[in-house]
Design a protein around this motif. Sequence first.
Motif, PDB file in Angstrom:
ATOM      1  N   THR A  98      -5.123  56.535   3.254  1.00 55.68           N
ATOM      2  CA  THR A  98      -5.958  57.735   3.183  1.00 55.68           C
ATOM      3  C   THR A  98      -7.388  57.318   3.381  1.00 55.68           C
ATOM      4  O   THR A  98      -7.868  56.373   2.733  1.00 55.68           O
ATOM      5  N   ARG A  99      -8.073  57.986   4.279  1.00 54.50           N
ATOM      6  CA  ARG A  99      -9.488  57.721   4.549  1.00 54.50           C
ATOM      7  C   ARG A  99     -10.229  59.049   4.529  1.00 54.50           C
ATOM      8  O   ARG A  99      -9.683  60.080   4.907  1.00 54.50           O
ATOM      9  N   GLN A 100     -11.500  58.986   4.130  1.00 54.69           N
ATOM     10  CA  GLN A 100     -12.286  60.209   4.151  1.00 54.69           C
ATOM     11  C   GLN A 100     -13.685  59.949   4.669  1.00 54.69           C
ATOM     12  O   GLN A 100     -14.143  58.812   4.700  1.00 54.69           O
ATOM     13  N   SER A 148     -10.855  64.460   5.475  1.00 53.03           N
ATOM     14  CA  SER A 148     -10.065  63.287   5.101  1.00 53.03           C
ATOM     15  C   SER A 148      -8.753  63.315   5.864  1.00 53.03           C
ATOM     16  O   SER A 148      -8.333  64.352   6.373  1.00 53.03           O
TER      17      SER A 148
END
Length: 147
Positions: A143-145, A121
Motif C-alpha cells: 500500500t502506498r499513498q 492511495s
Amino acid sequence: MNKLFAQVTGTAAKAAPVKVLPQAPATPPALARIFVRDLVVMATIGIYEHEKREAQRLRVNLDMMVLDRQGQRRDDIADVVSYEDGVKIVRDLAAQGHLNLVETFAETVAHRLLADPRVHSVTVRVEKLDVFPDAASAGIEITRQRG
C-alpha cells in the motif's frame, strides 16, 4: 515619556493574553474506491533461469482510493479515474520485459498509478500463480499513498 520609561523598565501594564479560538478540523477530501480484481497477465519475472526464459501467470489486484467527483455528476469518463488506466499500466509493465522481483512489479504499478494527482492511495497485490504446485499463489501486497 512616561510610557517610554515604563516600556524600557518593564513596568508597563501587560496586555491581556489573546484568546485563540479552536479551529474546526480540516475536512478530509471525499474519496471513492476503484478496484480491479484478479487480472491475470503473462510476464517474465523471477530470479531463476527458467523464469527469465518463459513467461508465467501473474494475478494482479488493484485498490485505488481516489478523489470523489462530488458535485460533478456528468456521465463522462473524463470526470473519473478509470479502472481501465490501472489495467493498462499492469498490461504494459507485464509486456515490457523481464523483472527479477514481484516487489519491483508492485512498486512500479503503484508509482505509475500515483502519478495521477486524483489518486490518494493504492494497494497493489501481485501473485505468481504457478510457482508452487501445492499453493494457489505466492506474492506481495503493498500500500502506498500520496505524500
